[in-house]
Design a protein around this motif. Structure first.
Motif, PDB file in Angstrom:
ATOM      1  N   UNK A 104       0.874  -1.250  -0.026  1.00  0.00           N
ATOM      2  CA  UNK A 104      -0.113   0.002  -0.128  1.00  0.00           C
ATOM      3  C   UNK A 104       0.697   1.358   0.134  1.00  0.00           C
ATOM      4  N   UNK A 105       1.940   1.286   0.860  1.00  0.00           N
ATOM      5  CA  UNK A 105       2.814   2.498   0.977  1.00  0.00           C
ATOM      6  C   UNK A 105       3.500   3.014  -0.501  1.00  0.00           C
ATOM      7  N   UNK A 106       3.960   1.634  -1.051  1.00  0.00           N
ATOM      8  CA  UNK A 106       4.642   2.232  -2.157  1.00  0.00           C
ATOM      9  C   UNK A 106       3.532   2.353  -3.502  1.00  0.00           C
ATOM     10  N   UNK A 107       2.530   2.001  -3.559  1.00  0.00           N
ATOM     11  CA  UNK A 107       1.277   2.383  -4.382  1.00  0.00           C
ATOM     12  C   UNK A 107       0.977   3.773  -3.954  1.00  0.00           C
ATOM     13  N   UNK A 108       0.836   4.227  -3.063  1.00  0.00           N
ATOM     14  CA  UNK A 108       0.524   5.406  -2.605  1.00  0.00           C
ATOM     15  C   UNK A 108       1.451   6.396  -2.865  1.00  0.00           C
ATOM     16  N   UNK A 109       2.883   5.975  -2.708  1.00  0.00           N
ATOM     17  CA  UNK A 109       3.846   6.986  -3.138  1.00  0.00           C
ATOM     18  C   UNK A 109       3.645   7.464  -4.752  1.00  0.00           C
TER      19      UNK A 109
END
Ligand code: NDP
Length: 311
Positions: A104-109
């Protein structure tokens, strides 16, 4: 009967700490470490990160190898593994939550243009850029088991359109599920982000070769937290150079630690994290204690590995 803890690691929990935690989960268990081994003939179960030759040669009554983790490919491929040996793995909540958050974190980045805004700040430049709207973004999750299922549900809850892919049919609320090798390219072609959380098996090794990478959407993002050997890294670099996919985020690589001269380090289309997505073990050591009790009682093991299937 006794349980031996032997990780051979110096940069993680010590064997004594793991043994203490297992004993705390189930007081009275005979839990040993290499320092307190005593009579090796009494050991019926060993908890390891990797299986060594001496585990097999010096523990004549070993029945169960318990992986202190999830991936069992190096245990299954040990050339001296006897046919009768049972293998079990862990399925704790904490790393599944951590890995779902990592995806989720890297997608949101990407969705929020974070790298772009950080670079603009370095130049003291006010540079508005439209973020990407999550309900219009398609995320594929390859592997819908313990970790992938949780990842798919989390991404759906955040508002993405989620596609899932696994070996056997699945039903997950809000997630369009595909299964089988024949549907992989159709799944990939729809995805803005592809989250891979597959085990390393003869069927998955090298799955992302040049042909499969070419099936991805131009400019899309490939995120891998399963095992590095899923991806042909030479083909990945060539594919990134062509922009399909546009970016890769890798928590796992074919060789770990990733050698300093690997071209992956310097490639502008690659983000690397050093196998940290599933950091916390949570209450996993209670599963080790439970499996020792189950083995002793002759009842079914928790998370026994299907040796033929490879996971
Ligand atoms: P599970 O066994 O619960 O799930 C594996 C999933 O992969 C299942 O959905 C399975 O399909 C699917 N799968 C396996 N082979 C194929 C195939 N040939 N084609 C399509 N789908 C396939 O495992 P986990 O979710 O617990 O873990 C997955 C992997 O993640 C582990 O094996 C490990 O390598 C890695 N891992 C990485 C960590 C890290 O820190 N980066 C930490 C923990 C795990 P089906 O449901 O049909 O069987």
């Amino acid at each position: 009967m006794a349980l031996l803890i032997d990780t051979g690691l110096s940069d993680w929990m010590s064997d004594a700490e793991i043994a203490e935690s297992v004993r705390n989960s189930a007081p009275g268990l005979d839990v040993r470490t290499p320092e307190s081994l005593g009579n090796a003939d009494e050991v019926t179960m060993i908890a390891v990160v990797g299986l060594r030759d001496d585990h097999l040669t010096q523990l004549p009554n070993l029945q169960l190898v318990q992986k202190l983790g999830a991936g069992v490919e190096t245990i299954l491929s040990h050339p001296a593994l006897p046919d009768h040996m049972r293998i079990a793995r862990l399925k704790p909540d904490a790393p599944a939550q951590g890995i779902a958050e990592w995806f989720l974190a890297y997608i949101l980045c990407t969705q929020r243009n974070m790298a772009f805004h950080e670079a603009a700040q370095q130049r003291a430049e006010w540079a508005p850029k439209a973020p990407i709207f999550s309900p219009e973004t398609v995320v594929g999750v390859l592997g819908l088991g313990h970790i992938g299922g949780r990842t798919a549900r989390m991404l759906h809850a955040v508002g993405f359109k989620v596609l899932g892919w696994s070996r056997s049919p699945k039903q997950i609320d809000g997630v369009t599920c595909y299964h089988g090798a024949d549907t992989l390219s159709e799944t990939l072609g729809q995805c803005d982000h592809v989250c891979a959380i597959l085990p390393s098996t003869p069927d998955t090794i090298g799955m992302f070769d040049a042909a499969m990478l070419a099936q991805m959407k131009p400019g899309s993002q490939l995120l891998n937290a399963g095992r590095g050997d899923l991806i042909d890294e030479t083909a990945l670099i060539a594919a990134l150079d062509r922009g399909t996919p546009g970016h890769a985020v890798l928590d796992v690589t074919s060789q770990e630690p990733l050698p300093a001269d690997s071209p992956l380090w310097q490639h502008p289309g690659v983000t690397i994290t050093p196998h940290v997505s599933g950091w916390y073990l949570g209450d996993a050591l209670a599963e080790v204690a439970q499996n020792y009790q189950n083995l002793t009682a002759g009842t079914p093991l928790l998370h026994e590995v299907d040796r033929l299937r490879g996971y």
